[in-house]
Design a protein around this motif. Structure first.
Motif, mmCIF file in Angstrom:
data_model
loop_
_atom_site.group_PDB
_atom_site.id
_atom_site.type_symbol
_atom_site.label_atom_id
_atom_site.label_comp_id
_atom_site.label_asym_id
_atom_site.label_seq_id
_atom_site.Cartn_x
_atom_site.Cartn_y
_atom_site.Cartn_z
ATOM 1 N N ASN A 1 0.832 -1.210 0.000
ATOM 2 C CA ASN A 1 0.000 0.000 0.000
ATOM 3 C C ASN A 1 0.866 1.260 0.000
ATOM 4 N N PRO A 2 1.696 1.434 -1.028
ATOM 5 C CA PRO A 2 2.669 2.545 -1.018
ATOM 6 C C PRO A 2 2.032 3.930 -1.085
ATOM 7 N N SER A 3 0.796 4.019 -1.531
ATOM 8 C CA SER A 3 0.139 5.335 -1.582
ATOM 9 C C SER A 3 -0.540 5.678 -0.258
ATOM 10 N N ASP A 4 -0.605 4.722 0.653
ATOM 11 C CA ASP A 4 -1.284 4.943 1.936
ATOM 12 C C ASP A 4 -0.322 5.088 3.108
ATOM 13 N N PHE A 5 0.858 4.460 3.013
ATOM 14 C CA PHE A 5 1.796 4.461 4.129
ATOM 15 C C PHE A 5 3.202 4.795 3.649
ATOM 16 N N GLU A 6 3.962 5.439 4.530
ATOM 17 C CA GLU A 6 5.376 5.697 4.268
ATOM 18 C C GLU A 6 6.172 5.363 5.522
ATOM 19 N N ALA A 7 7.228 4.563 5.348
ATOM 20 C CA ALA A 7 8.138 4.265 6.461
ATOM 21 C C ALA A 7 9.169 5.383 6.539
ATOM 22 N N VAL A 8 8.936 6.324 7.424
ATOM 23 C CA VAL A 8 9.835 7.473 7.570
ATOM 24 C C VAL A 8 11.100 7.075 8.320
ATOM 25 N N ALA A 9 10.952 6.171 9.284
ATOM 26 C CA ALA A 9 12.099 5.763 10.091
ATOM 27 C C ALA A 9 11.976 4.288 10.446
ATOM 28 N N PRO B 1 25.052 3.102 0.068
ATOM 29 C CA PRO B 1 25.521 3.503 -1.270
ATOM 30 C C PRO B 1 25.682 5.014 -1.374
ATOM 31 N N LYS B 2 26.544 5.450 -2.250
ATOM 32 C CA LYS B 2 26.783 6.869 -2.461
ATOM 33 C C LYS B 2 25.486 7.551 -2.885
ATOM 34 N N GLY B 3 25.200 8.679 -2.274
ATOM 35 C CA GLY B 3 23.985 9.419 -2.589
ATOM 36 C C GLY B 3 22.797 9.057 -1.733
ATOM 37 N N CYS B 4 22.920 8.028 -0.879
ATOM 38 C CA CYS B 4 21.819 7.637 0.014
ATOM 39 C C CYS B 4 21.583 8.755 1.031
ATOM 40 N N GLU B 5 20.334 9.162 1.168
ATOM 41 C CA GLU B 5 19.999 10.283 2.041
ATOM 42 C C GLU B 5 19.506 9.855 3.418
ATOM 43 N N THR B 6 19.504 8.566 3.686
ATOM 44 C CA THR B 6 19.068 8.083 4.995
ATOM 45 C C THR B 6 20.091 8.448 6.063
ATOM 46 N N GLU B 7 19.625 9.091 7.123
ATOM 47 C CA GLU B 7 20.496 9.449 8.247
ATOM 48 C C GLU B 7 20.524 8.302 9.238
ATOM 49 N N VAL B 8 21.725 7.862 9.590
ATOM 50 C CA VAL B 8 21.891 6.741 10.498
ATOM 51 C C VAL B 8 22.135 7.258 11.920
ATOM 52 N N LEU B 9 21.325 6.755 12.861
ATOM 53 C CA LEU B 9 21.443 7.120 14.270
ATOM 54 C C LEU B 9 21.704 5.854 15.076
ATOM 55 N N SER B 10 21.972 6.037 16.376
ATOM 56 C CA SER B 10 22.274 4.852 17.181
ATOM 57 C C SER B 10 21.737 4.996 18.594
ATOM 58 N N ILE C 1 16.533 -0.181 3.764
ATOM 59 C CA ILE C 1 16.860 1.202 3.376
ATOM 60 C C ILE C 1 16.826 1.338 1.857
ATOM 61 N N GLU C 2 17.400 0.358 1.179
ATOM 62 C CA GLU C 2 17.447 0.407 -0.286
ATOM 63 C C GLU C 2 16.046 0.355 -0.890
ATOM 64 N N GLU C 3 15.141 -0.415 -0.261
ATOM 65 C CA GLU C 3 13.791 -0.537 -0.808
ATOM 66 C C GLU C 3 12.879 0.615 -0.407
ATOM 67 N N PHE C 4 12.878 0.979 0.880
ATOM 68 C CA PHE C 4 11.883 1.925 1.385
ATOM 69 C C PHE C 4 12.389 3.355 1.511
ATOM 70 N N LYS C 5 13.712 3.531 1.443
ATOM 71 C CA LYS C 5 14.324 4.860 1.475
ATOM 72 C C LYS C 5 13.811 5.732 2.636
ATOM 73 N N PRO C 6 13.909 5.240 3.856
ATOM 74 C CA PRO C 6 13.474 6.044 4.997
ATOM 75 C C PRO C 6 14.411 7.224 5.229
ATOM 76 N N LYS C 7 13.906 8.227 5.913
ATOM 77 C CA LYS C 7 14.758 9.377 6.240
ATOM 78 C C LYS C 7 15.759 9.031 7.333
#
Length: 385
Positions: free
Chosen positions: A24-32, A70-79, A46-52
């Motif tokens: 249901n990609p038009s109804d939900f987004e995995a932000v994190a 990968p180069k250009g990936c905009e996902t911010e990694v936290l811990s 990350i590669e499939e859902f491109k979360p922030k």
């Protein structure tokens, strides 16, 4: 579109949540999303859902993940816990789905509630250890606690449109786990591999062991008290091996309303995310012509004493449930590491409960300290035996 943070995206509930989002990609987004240590799987997510944001609880794994993006990936990694707290309180999210295993879920869930985010709750330990605090905070912040467990989702659905004052009893169903029908003498030398073979559900290792001891049902009884505002004596457990009736509510006029369906965790997950609406799915439909037999049995509390311990803790109140949970987490892990036997699980839990001096109206800080102290106590008990 609902924007979601998933705490525990690489576990059983987390991956099935992502499957719901995938369909249901038009109804939900995995932000994190977050994981404890599974770098390979979260990298694929990350590669499939491109979360922030992506959080690795183990800091070294966060560094490893960063190096693999990968180069250009905009996902911010936290811990760590700070990372979990951040993704639980992001301005742009609507729902936090808590699917981490264990006490790790409590603090970020409280953080999400204080940030006025609705909670899709799959982390049992949050309500088991701090139910009163969590439900009070949810009420004060106008936050919905939407159950993801199939049993609590079934009760939640069976209560829809009904007057709470008319509820006489909540009836939670249990599959009976892999050892249904066995007696204590049959289970003395049971191995972890045998305990991990659940007959109906695909679950993580910890919850599979909890199912084999019926502690999982005990934790659900405690959860039900806080989710639905009922007392321990108003919550029954029946063994239903077909796992078709997911739970029931009995009303004071003697009516019983139940929720039925094929065993598929994606259904309660999706309902928690779409509530109060329902969304069309391609999930398997229940065919009553094939479901020719639905049976119900009393749970065997002598063979499976963990369920009895959970009821006793709930009735005793105070911080006994926090001790029950902490001790159980330790002994399950020890059993999975082949350090203790199957019936050492309830033995060490009872020893921890017997040694505990309960606190009424405990604060979050007190609950967290009791959790740590109990873990240390049980580890010492095991090391000294």
């Amino acid at each position: 579109m609902k924007k979601i943070s998933i705490l525990g995206s690489t576990g059983s509930i987390g991956t099935q949540t992502l499957d719901v989002i995938r369909k249901n990609p038009s109804d939900f987004e995995a932000v994190a999303i977050s994981a404890n240590s599974n770098v390979k799987m979260i990298l694929e997510q990350i590669e499939e859902f491109k979360p922030k944001y992506a959080v690795m609880y183990e800091e070294s794994k966060a560094e490893e993940l960063k190096s693999l993006l990968p180069k250009g990936c905009e996902t911010e990694v936290l811990s760590g816990m700070e990372g979990l707290k951040k993704i639980s309180s992001l301005d742009e999210i609507d729902v936090v789905l808590t699917a981490v295993v264990g006490m790790i879920g409590l603090v970020p869930t409280m953080c999400a509630i204080e940030s006025k985010k609705d909670i899709a709750l799959a982390n049992k330990e949050t309500l088991v250890t701090a139910g009163e605090l969590v439900m009070k905070a949810a009420k004060e912040n106008g936050v919905k606690i939407l159950p993801v467990d199939s049993e609590h989702s079934a009760v939640f659905q069976s209560l829809n449109g009904e007057n709470k004052r008319d509820v006489e009893k909540i009836i939670l169903t249990a599959s009976g786990g892999p050892f249904r029908g066995k007696k204590k003498e049959d289970l003395i030398n049971i191995t972890k591999n045998e305990a991990l073979k659940h007959p109906n559900w695909d679950m993580g290792r910890k919850i599979s062991i909890d199912s084999s001891t019926l502690m999982n049902k005990g934790l659900e009884v405690i959860e039900a008290k806080w989710l639905f505002g009922v007392e321990a004596e108003d919550i029954d457990v029946v063994v239903h091996p077909q796992s078709i009736v997911h739970s029931m509510v009995q009303y004071r006029d003697s009516s019983v309303i139940a929720q039925l369906g094929c065993p598929d965790m994606r259904l309660p997950i999706q309902y928690a995310l779409t509530y109060p609406d329902r969304m069309e799915t391609d999930f398997e439909r229940l065919d009553f012509r094939k479901a020719s037999q639905l049976t119900f049995e009393e749970p065997d509390l002598e063979t499976f004493p963990c369920l009895k311990l959970a009821y006793e803790c709930l009735k005793a109140g105070g911080t006994y449930c926090a001790v029950l949970n902490a001790a159980n987490e330790i002994v399950v892990n020890e059993f999975l590491e082949d350090r203790i036997g199957f019936y050492d699980i309830p033995k060490y839990i009872k020893m921890a409960l017997d040694a505990h001096e309960s606190i009424e109206n405990a604060t979050l800080e007190q609950i967290l300290k009791i959790d740590l102290d109990t873990r240390e106590y049980v580890k010492k008990l095991i090391d000294n035996n």
